[in-house]
Motif scaffolding. Structure first.
Motif, PDB file in Angstrom:
ATOM      1  N   LEU A 131       8.764 -11.717   9.048  1.00  0.00           N
ATOM      2  CA  LEU A 131       8.815 -11.102   7.718  1.00  0.00           C
ATOM      3  C   LEU A 131       7.463 -10.490   7.407  1.00  0.00           C
ATOM      4  N   ALA A 132       7.431  -9.170   7.320  1.00  0.00           N
ATOM      5  CA  ALA A 132       6.197  -8.448   6.996  1.00  0.00           C
ATOM      6  C   ALA A 132       6.214  -8.107   5.511  1.00  0.00           C
ATOM      7  N   ALA A 133       5.136  -8.483   4.804  1.00  0.00           N
ATOM      8  CA  ALA A 133       5.081  -8.295   3.359  1.00  0.00           C
ATOM      9  C   ALA A 133       3.750  -7.690   2.953  1.00  0.00           C
ATOM     10  N   SER A 134       3.736  -7.075   1.769  1.00  0.00           N
ATOM     11  CA  SER A 134       2.479  -6.540   1.242  1.00  0.00           C
ATOM     12  C   SER A 134       2.459  -6.690  -0.268  1.00  0.00           C
ATOM     13  N   PRO A 135       1.239  -6.701  -0.848  1.00  0.00           N
ATOM     14  CA  PRO A 135       1.144  -6.673  -2.312  1.00  0.00           C
ATOM     15  C   PRO A 135       1.523  -5.287  -2.837  1.00  0.00           C
ATOM     16  N   ALA A 136       1.739  -5.198  -4.147  1.00  0.00           N
ATOM     17  CA  ALA A 136       2.164  -3.936  -4.760  1.00  0.00           C
ATOM     18  C   ALA A 136       1.139  -2.821  -4.588  1.00  0.00           C
ATOM     19  N   ASP A 137      -0.152  -3.207  -4.456  1.00  0.00           N
ATOM     20  CA  ASP A 137      -1.206  -2.188  -4.359  1.00  0.00           C
ATOM     21  C   ASP A 137      -1.740  -2.033  -2.934  1.00  0.00           C
ATOM     22  N   ALA A 138      -0.924  -2.412  -1.934  1.00  0.00           N
ATOM     23  CA  ALA A 138      -1.326  -2.201  -0.537  1.00  0.00           C
ATOM     24  C   ALA A 138      -1.408  -0.709  -0.238  1.00  0.00           C
ATOM     25  N   ALA A 139      -2.097  -0.372   0.845  1.00  0.00           N
ATOM     26  CA  ALA A 139      -2.156   1.022   1.290  1.00  0.00           C
ATOM     27  C   ALA A 139      -0.725   1.545   1.480  1.00  0.00           C
ATOM     28  N   PRO A 140      -0.457   2.783   1.094  1.00  0.00           N
ATOM     29  CA  PRO A 140       0.910   3.318   1.221  1.00  0.00           C
ATOM     30  C   PRO A 140       1.458   3.219   2.641  1.00  0.00           C
ATOM     31  N   GLU A 141       0.593   3.385   3.642  1.00  0.00           N
ATOM     32  CA  GLU A 141       1.024   3.298   5.040  1.00  0.00           C
ATOM     33  C   GLU A 141       1.513   1.897   5.383  1.00  0.00           C
TER      34      GLU A 141
END
Ligand SMILES: [Mg+2]
Length: 182
Positions: A131-141
């Protein structure tokens, strides 16, 4: 993850149910990415108390938690110690090898890991996990390449949201709520 439909949410929940390790980037995930440098060589970072509570609950559920940072910092070490997190890798910007070492130490496979990262150096790790996740303000890429994007920003509850989702996917969240209201 563009447009979170129910099918997509179900897929994320399925991935979360098989997670045995939650691995977290530090700067920009557990913090807002800012580092405060003083004139005596010290540095400070702000961590979320709510993220910390969720990390403790995850560990109590038998889900291991690890920190994977590209930048050694005493503040990171101190926060890990406070939360009882012993899987801590603070290395150079190439996180690939450090992640491999983390897997070996934890005794898990990549597909048993939920990882949250916010920047380009996290992409090699994000590509290898269940499961790959990111915060809302992660880099768009980064946001374009993960399974799930938190509604919260790094250092402002993104990790809390991930772990809450994980515990809900396992049907364990209500137990923690009941515990506090009993
Ligand atoms: Mg980062």
């Amino acid at each position: 993850m563009a447009g979170a439909g129910s099918d997509l949410e179900a897929a994320v929940q399925l991935r979360l149910r098989s997670a045995r390790l939650v691995a977290l980037d530090v700067d920009g995930v557990l913090t807002d990415g800012r580092i405060v440098l003083d004139d005596r060589g010290g540095e400070a970072k702000a961590f979320s108390i709510r993220d910390g509570a969720a990390i403790v609950w995850a560990r109590r559920e038998g889900i291991d938690v690890g920190f994977l940072s590209g930048r050694p910092s005493g503040a990171t070490t101190r926060r890990a110690t406070e939360l009882g997190v012993t899987l801590v890798a603070q290395v150079g910007p190439d996180k690939r090898q450090a992640f491999g070492n983390l897997l070996t130490t934890a005794g898990v496979q990549g597909d048993e890991v939920a990882y949250m990262g916010d920047d380009l150096m996290d992409l090699p790790v994000l590509a290898k996990v269940g499961l790959a996740a990111s915060p809302a303000d992660a880099a768009p890429e980064v946001q374009a390449r993960v399974h799930w994007v938190s509604g919260a920003r790094g250092g402002h509850g993104a990790v809390r949201e991930l772990i809450e989702l994980l515990l809900k996917a396992r049907g364990r969240w209500d137990a923690f709520v009941d515990e506090q209201t009993a």
